[in-house]
Design a protein around this motif. Structure first.
Motif, PDB file in Angstrom:
ATOM      1  N   LEU A   1      57.900  68.941  16.893  1.00 57.91           N
ATOM      2  CA  LEU A   1      57.803  68.477  18.274  1.00 57.91           C
ATOM      3  C   LEU A   1      56.378  68.111  18.693  1.00 57.91           C
ATOM      4  O   LEU A   1      56.189  67.413  19.680  1.00 57.91           O
ATOM      5  N   ILE A   2      55.389  68.567  17.930  1.00 59.55           N
ATOM      6  CA  ILE A   2      53.997  68.292  18.324  1.00 59.55           C
ATOM      7  C   ILE A   2      53.733  66.793  18.489  1.00 59.55           C
ATOM      8  O   ILE A   2      53.339  66.350  19.565  1.00 59.55           O
ATOM      9  N   PRO A   3      53.992  65.969  17.449  1.00 62.52           N
ATOM     10  CA  PRO A   3      53.760  64.532  17.672  1.00 62.52           C
ATOM     11  C   PRO A   3      54.716  63.926  18.694  1.00 62.52           C
ATOM     12  O   PRO A   3      54.370  62.965  19.379  1.00 62.52           O
ATOM     13  N   VAL A   4      55.917  64.490  18.801  1.00 62.69           N
ATOM     14  CA  VAL A   4      56.898  63.924  19.735  1.00 62.69           C
ATOM     15  C   VAL A   4      56.425  64.084  21.179  1.00 62.69           C
ATOM     16  O   VAL A   4      56.584  63.186  21.999  1.00 62.69           O
ATOM     17  N   VAL A   5      55.803  65.225  21.481  1.00 56.40           N
ATOM     18  CA  VAL A   5      55.294  65.449  22.840  1.00 56.40           C
ATOM     19  C   VAL A   5      54.245  64.398  23.182  1.00 56.40           C
ATOM     20  O   VAL A   5      54.258  63.786  24.251  1.00 56.40           O
ATOM     21  N   THR A   6      53.341  64.138  22.224  1.00 54.09           N
ATOM     22  CA  THR A   6      52.306  63.130  22.457  1.00 54.09           C
ATOM     23  C   THR A   6      52.924  61.766  22.714  1.00 54.09           C
ATOM     24  O   THR A   6      52.577  61.074  23.670  1.00 54.09           O
ATOM     25  N   LEU A   7      53.856  61.381  21.833  1.00 55.96           N
ATOM     26  CA  LEU A   7      54.485  60.072  21.984  1.00 55.96           C
ATOM     27  C   LEU A   7      55.285  59.984  23.272  1.00 55.96           C
ATOM     28  O   LEU A   7      55.317  58.941  23.923  1.00 55.96           O
ATOM     29  N   GLY A   8      55.907  61.102  23.632  1.00 55.96           N
ATOM     30  CA  GLY A   8      56.696  61.121  24.852  1.00 55.96           C
ATOM     31  C   GLY A   8      55.843  60.805  26.068  1.00 55.96           C
ATOM     32  O   GLY A   8      56.250  60.057  26.950  1.00 55.96           O
ATOM     33  N   THR A   9      54.632  61.344  26.089  1.00 56.32           N
ATOM     34  CA  THR A   9      53.735  61.093  27.224  1.00 56.32           C
ATOM     35  C   THR A   9      53.408  59.609  27.327  1.00 56.32           C
ATOM     36  O   THR A   9      53.405  59.030  28.412  1.00 56.32           O
ATOM     37  N   ILE A  10      53.142  58.991  26.171  1.00 54.29           N
ATOM     38  CA  ILE A  10      52.840  57.568  26.165  1.00 54.29           C
ATOM     39  C   ILE A  10      54.061  56.756  26.615  1.00 54.29           C
ATOM     40  O   ILE A  10      53.945  55.785  27.373  1.00 54.29           O
ATOM     41  N   GLU A  11      55.250  57.186  26.156  1.00 62.43           N
ATOM     42  CA  GLU A  11      56.478  56.486  26.557  1.00 62.43           C
ATOM     43  C   GLU A  11      56.652  56.525  28.071  1.00 62.43           C
ATOM     44  O   GLU A  11      57.134  55.590  28.674  1.00 62.43           O
ATOM     45  N   PHE A  12      56.259  57.640  28.669  1.00 59.35           N
ATOM     46  CA  PHE A  12      56.368  57.771  30.118  1.00 59.35           C
ATOM     47  C   PHE A  12      55.523  56.682  30.795  1.00 59.35           C
ATOM     48  O   PHE A  12      55.943  56.060  31.759  1.00 59.35           O
ATOM     49  N   GLY A  13      54.339  56.445  30.247  1.00 53.02           N
ATOM     50  CA  GLY A  13      53.487  55.385  30.776  1.00 53.02           C
ATOM     51  C   GLY A  13      54.127  54.014  30.622  1.00 53.02           C
ATOM     52  O   GLY A  13      54.044  53.170  31.501  1.00 53.02           O
ATOM     53  N   ARG A  14      54.806  53.811  29.468  1.00 56.07           N
ATOM     54  CA  ARG A  14      55.459  52.516  29.231  1.00 56.07           C
ATOM     55  C   ARG A  14      56.573  52.255  30.234  1.00 56.07           C
ATOM     56  O   ARG A  14      56.906  51.105  30.507  1.00 56.07           O
ATOM     57  N   LEU A  15      57.169  53.337  30.746  1.00 52.05           N
ATOM     58  CA  LEU A  15      58.258  53.168  31.707  1.00 52.05           C
ATOM     59  C   LEU A  15      57.801  52.400  32.933  1.00 52.05           C
ATOM     60  O   LEU A  15      58.570  51.679  33.546  1.00 52.05           O
ATOM     61  N   LEU A  16      56.529  52.563  33.299  1.00 50.78           N
ATOM     62  CA  LEU A  16      56.001  51.841  34.461  1.00 50.78           C
ATOM     63  C   LEU A  16      56.166  50.342  34.272  1.00 50.78           C
ATOM     64  O   LEU A  16      56.506  49.623  35.198  1.00 50.78           O
ATOM     65  N   ALA A  17      55.917  49.886  33.027  1.00 48.59           N
ATOM     66  CA  ALA A  17      56.060  48.460  32.746  1.00 48.59           C
ATOM     67  C   ALA A  17      57.522  48.079  32.666  1.00 48.59           C
ATOM     68  O   ALA A  17      57.938  47.044  33.178  1.00 48.59           O
ATOM     69  N   GLY A  18      58.307  48.936  32.016  1.00 47.17           N
ATOM     70  CA  GLY A  18      59.733  48.654  31.885  1.00 47.17           C
ATOM     71  C   GLY A  18      60.384  48.529  33.248  1.00 47.17           C
ATOM     72  O   GLY A  18      61.319  47.758  33.440  1.00 47.17           O
ATOM     73  N   ALA A  19      59.852  49.281  34.207  1.00 45.94           N
ATOM     74  CA  ALA A  19      60.448  49.296  35.534  1.00 45.94           C
ATOM     75  C   ALA A  19      60.335  47.937  36.230  1.00 45.94           C
ATOM     76  O   ALA A  19      61.103  47.649  37.136  1.00 45.94           O
ATOM     77  N   VAL A  20      59.393  47.092  35.798  1.00 40.91           N
ATOM     78  CA  VAL A  20      59.191  45.801  36.462  1.00 40.91           C
ATOM     79  C   VAL A  20      60.490  45.013  36.552  1.00 40.91           C
ATOM     80  O   VAL A  20      60.912  44.585  37.618  1.00 40.91           O
ATOM     81  N   LEU A  21      61.149  44.842  35.376  1.00 37.24           N
ATOM     82  CA  LEU A  21      62.376  44.049  35.364  1.00 37.24           C
ATOM     83  C   LEU A  21      63.542  44.799  35.981  1.00 37.24           C
ATOM     84  O   LEU A  21      64.348  44.219  36.704  1.00 37.24           O
ATOM     85  N   THR A  22      63.603  46.093  35.676  1.00 27.54           N
ATOM     86  CA  THR A  22      64.727  46.876  36.169  1.00 27.54           C
ATOM     87  C   THR A  22      64.725  46.907  37.693  1.00 27.54           C
ATOM     88  O   THR A  22      65.761  46.749  38.323  1.00 27.54           O
ATOM     89  N   GLU A  23      63.553  47.078  38.282  1.00 27.43           N
ATOM     90  CA  GLU A  23      63.479  47.105  39.743  1.00 27.43           C
ATOM     91  C   GLU A  23      63.853  45.748  40.324  1.00 27.43           C
ATOM     92  O   GLU A  23      64.460  45.652  41.385  1.00 27.43           O
ATOM     93  N   GLN A  24      63.506  44.693  39.597  1.00 30.40           N
ATOM     94  CA  GLN A  24      63.837  43.356  40.042  1.00 30.40           C
ATOM     95  C   GLN A  24      65.358  43.169  40.097  1.00 30.40           C
ATOM     96  O   GLN A  24      65.888  42.627  41.057  1.00 30.40           O
ATOM     97  N   ILE A  25      66.045  43.656  39.055  1.00 31.61           N
ATOM     98  CA  ILE A  25      67.493  43.483  38.973  1.00 31.61           C
ATOM     99  C   ILE A  25      68.223  44.306  40.023  1.00 31.61           C
ATOM    100  O   ILE A  25      69.167  43.843  40.654  1.00 31.61           O
ATOM    101  N   PHE A  26      67.773  45.547  40.211  1.00 35.20           N
ATOM    102  CA  PHE A  26      68.464  46.428  41.145  1.00 35.20           C
ATOM    103  C   PHE A  26      67.829  46.402  42.541  1.00 35.20           C
ATOM    104  O   PHE A  26      68.144  47.238  43.376  1.00 35.20           O
ATOM    105  N   THR A  27      66.952  45.434  42.774  1.00 39.13           N
ATOM    106  CA  THR A  27      66.172  45.325  44.024  1.00 39.13           C
ATOM    107  C   THR A  27      65.717  46.682  44.555  1.00 39.13           C
ATOM    108  O   THR A  27      66.055  47.087  45.659  1.00 39.13           O
TER     109      THR A  27
END
Lengths: 302, 315
Positions: free
Chosen positions: B237-263
Motif C-alpha cells: 500500500l505504500i506506493p498506492v497511497v502516494t499514487l492515490g494522492t496524485i490521482e486526487f489532484g488529477r480529479l480536479l482536471a477530470g471534473a472539468v468535463l464532468t461538471e460541464q455535462i452535469f451543469t
C-alpha cells in the motif's frame, strides 16, 4: 500453495527463453507481440480505423456536412444506419469523416510531443548540471498542471481550432517524453560503451544519436502508443468543449456535444460517437500494453 | 529527514517560479489587444484605451508587468475577472468547495472499488477473477468519461427518471438532494480512479508477494490470509497511497468535463465558461490554482510516503 504455483511458472518460462537466444531482439519482440492475442486484435482495429479514415471520401454513404430539412433527427433506418442529426446530416458519414480528425489529432500531437520532448530530454540527460536542473524543473512545472486544464488553457489562448488543439495537446504531452529521454540518456551515460565512445573523442551529439537514441526507441514506442490513446481522448474532450474541430466539420467530440442537447428526443446521436472513441482508444491501449510486454525485457516474468 | 524535506522544498521553489513564468506567459499568447476587448463599446475612444492600458500596466515593459503580477499573486490577488466584476480569487474560493465535494466522493468510490479489486486480482493471479478485473480496468481507462456521463444521464435521468440530469444543491442545504445531484458525476469520475488504483494495487501486491519476507512468512507456516493481509498488503500500500494522492489532484482536471455535462457550478465549469467569455484572468487564475493544489498534494504524498515507510524516516 500459490507460491508453489508461481515458482513453477517461472521455471516454465525459463526454458523457452533459453531457446530464444539465437534470435535478433527485433524478431523476438515481433514474435512476442503476435503471441499476444489481444494486442493483435488491437492492431487490427487500429489498422481498420486508419483505413476508414483514409478511405472516407469513398466509403461514406453521404456528404458529412450536407444538411437536409427533410430528414432532421431521424432514428436509425436502412438508408441511415446510425440515423440523422439535428441538421439532417447522416451520422454514419460524419462518424467516418470524424475518424480523420481523431486519428490525425492523436498521431500528429504525439509526434509533436516526441519531437519537442525527446531532444530536450536528451540534452538534459547528457549535459547534466544546471542545464539538466533547469530543463527538469520546467518539465516538473508543466506536469504540475493537470493535462486537460493546461490543454484547455492553451487552446483557449491560442483560439479554437483543430490545429491549435493538436498543438496544445503536443505541448502538454511533451514533458512525459522529456522525462523518458532524460532517464534513458542518464542510464546510457553510465554504460561502458558510451564511456568508450566519449574516450575515443566522439562529439556529444554523435554519442547521443548513435548510442543513446536506438535504446530509447522501444520505450518510446510503448509510451507513444499509450499517449496516442490519451491524445485521442484529449482531442475529443477539447472538441466536446468547442475548442477543437470547428463545426460543421465532423469530429466525434463535437458530435457528442450536440448530441447532449437532444438526449431525450434523439438518444441514438449520443451512442455511436462515444463507442467510436472508446473502441479506438481501447485498441491503442491494447497495442501499447502488448508492445510493453514484447519490448521490455524486465517484464518477461509477468 | 529534515535534510530531505529541505531538499524537496528546494526543488519546489524553482518549479513554482517556472510555473509562474508559464502562467504569466499564457497572457502573451492571447489573440488581439486586451485593452480593446476590455473597452467593449468604447473601443474607438483612444482616451479610454490609454486609461485601461495604464491601469493594467500594458504600456510597461514585460518584466515590469511580470513583477507587478507576481507581487499581487503572492499577496493572494489573482486579478479581476473581466466579465463578472469580482476578484478571481473570490470566484475560485467560491467554486472550489463544490469541486472538492465531487472529487472527494469520486475518490472514495475509486478507492473502495479499485484497491480491493487490485488485491483480489493479485492474489488470484491468472484466474478468471484476475482477467475480469484487468478487463474492467482497461475498459475504465479507455472510456471517455464524458461519454460515460452522457450515457448515465440517458439511462438514469431520461429513461428511468431516477436522478436529476443536472444541477447542484450544496451539501449543507439539503444533504439528500446534494447526493442525488452529485452521485452520477462522482461515479463517472470514480471509475477512472478505480481503474488506475486497481492496476497500481495489483502491481504493488504482485511485487510484495514475490519478496523474501513473504516466502519466509509462508515457510513459517502462517495462514495465507495473514501473509496477504498483514505482511504483503502493508508494504504494497505504500506506493498506492502516494499514487492515490496524485490521482486526487488529477480529479480536479477530470471534473472539468464532468461538471460541464452535469451543469455543476464548480471549478471546471468556471474555467470553461471563462474560456468562452474570453475572461483570461480567470483562466489564468484557475491554471495557477490547480497547479498550486497539485504541487501541494505531491508534497503531501511525499510526506505520507515517509510517514508510512519507516525505512525512510532514518535516512
Amino acid at each position: 500453495m500459490s507460491g508453489d504455483a508461481s515458482a513453477r511458472r517461472i521455471g516454465a518460462t525459463a526454458a523457452p527463453v533459453a531457446v530464444e537466444r539465437g534470435e535478433s531482439p527485433g524478431r523476438r519482440a515481433l514474435r512476442r507481440f503476435f503471441r499476444h492475442r489481444l494486442a493483435v486484435f488491437g492492431l487490427v482495429v487500429v489498422v481498420g480505423f486508419i483505413l476508414v479514415a483514409l478511405l472516407a471520401p469513398w466509403i461514406a454513404p453521404y456528404d458529412p456536412i450536407e444538411t437536409s430539412w427533410a430528414r432532421i433527427r431521424k432514428p436509425p433506418s436502412a438508408e441511415h444506419w446510425f440515423g440523422t442529426d439535428e441538421n439532417g446530416r447522416d451520422v454514419l458519414s460524419r462518424l467516418i469523416w470524424g475518424a480523420r480528425a481523431s486519428l490525425m489529432a492523436g498521431v500528429v500531437s504525439v509526434l509533436g510531443a516526441v519531437a519537442i520532448g525527446v531532444p530536450i530530454g536528451l540534452l538534459a540527460g547528457l549535459s547534466g548540471g544546471w542545464v539538466d536542473a533547469t530543463l527538469s524543473r520546467i518539465a516538473d512545472a508543466m506536469l504540475s498542471v493537470p493535462f486537460l486544464i493546461l490543454a484547455i488553457a492553451l487552446a483557449a489562448f491560442l483560439g479554437p481550432a483543430l490545429e491549435n488543439a493538436m498543438l496544445a495537446i503536443a505541448i502538454t504531452a511533451s514533458p512525459v517524453f522529456v522525462r523518458l529521454a532524460r532517464g534513458m540518456a542518464l542510464e546510457a551515460k553510465s554504460t561502458d560503451w558510451v564511456e568508450a565512445a566519449r574516450a575515443l573523442g566522439n562529439p556529444p551529439w554523435r554519442t547521443a544519436l548513435v548510442h543513446v537514441l536506438p535504446n530509447i526507441v522501444p520505450p518510446l514506442l510503448v509510451q507513444g502508443t499509450l499517449a496516442i490513446a490519451e491524445a485521442i481522448i484529449a482531442e475529443a474532450s477539447l472538441s466536446f468543449l468547442g475548442l477543437g474541430q470547428q463545426p460543421p466539420a465532423p469530429s466525434w467530440g463535437s458530435m457528442l456535444n450536440s448530441a447532449q442537447r437532444f438526449l431525450d428526443q434523439a438518444p441514438w446521436l449520443a451512442v455511436a460517437p462515444g463507442i467510436a472513441i472508446f473502441v479506438v482508444v481501447l485498441a491503442f491501449n491494447l497495442v501499447g500494453d502488448g508492445l510493453r510486454d514484447a519490448l521490455d525485457p524486465r517484464a518477461q516474468r509477468r | 529527514m529534515a535534510g530531505w524535506l529541505l531538499r524537496r522544498l528546494g526543488q519546489i521553489v524553482p518549479t513554482l517560479v517556472i510555473l509562474s513564468f508559464m502562467v504569466f506567459g499564457l497572457q502573451q499568447l492571447m489573440p488581439g489587444d486586451p485593452a480593446i476587448i476590455l473597452a467593449g463599446e468604447e473601443r474607438g475612444d483612444p482616451v479610454v484605451l490609454q486609461q485601461i492600458r495604464e491601469e493594467l500596466r500594458l504600456d510597461r515593459p514585460i518584466w515590469d508587468q511580470y513583477l507587478f503580477w507576481i507581487g499581487n499573486v503572492l499577496q493572494g490577488d489573482f486579478g479581476w475577472s473581466w466579465r463578472i466584476r469580482m476578484p478571481v480569487s473570490d470566484l475560485i474560493l467560491e467554486k472550489l468547495p463544490v469541486t472538492a465535494q465531487l472529487a472527494t466522493m469520486a475518490f472514495l468510490i475509486g478507492v473502495v472499488i479499485g484497491v480491493p479489486a487490485g488485491i483480489l486480482s493479485a492474489t488470484r493471479r491468472d484466474t478468471p477473477t484476475d482477467w475480469a478485473a484487468n478487463g474492467v480496468a482497461l475498459f475504465g481507462i479507455s472510456m471517455p468519461n464524458f461519454w460515460l456521463g452522457i450515457m448515465m444521464i440517458l439511462l438514469f435521468s431520461v429513461e428511468l427518471g431516477w436522478l436529476p440530469p443536472s444541477g447542484y444543491v450544496p451539501l449543507w442545504e439539503d444533504p439528500v438532494q446534494s447526493l442525488a445531484t452529485t452521485i452520477m458525476p462522482a461515479f463517472v469520475l470514480g471509475t477512472g480512479v478505480a481503474s488506475v488504483l486497481m492496476r497500481h494495487t495489483r502491481a504493488a501486491m504482485l511485487t510484495a508477494l514475490s519478496q523474501d519476507y513473504v516466502r519466509t512468512a509462508r515457510a513459517k507456516g502462517l495462514a495465507e490470509k495473514v501473509v496477504v493481509w498483514k505482511h504483503a498488503l502493508r508494504n504494497a500500500l505504500i506506493p498506492v497511497v502516494t499514487l492515490g494522492t496524485i490521482e486526487f489532484g488529477r480529479l480536479l482536471a477530470g471534473a472539468v468535463l464532468t461538471e460541464q455535462i452535469f451543469t455543476i457550478p464548480g471549478f471546471g465549469k468556471l474555467v470553461v465558461d471563462a474560456v468562452f467569455n474570453r475572461d483570461y484572468p480567470v483562466v489564468q487564475g484557475v491554471v495557477l490554482a490547480t497547479a498550486l493544489i497539485f504541487v501541494l498534494l505531491s508534497l503531501v504524498a511525499d510526506l505520507l510516503y515517509m510517514a508510512i515507510n519507516p525505512r525512510l524516516r532514518q535516512a
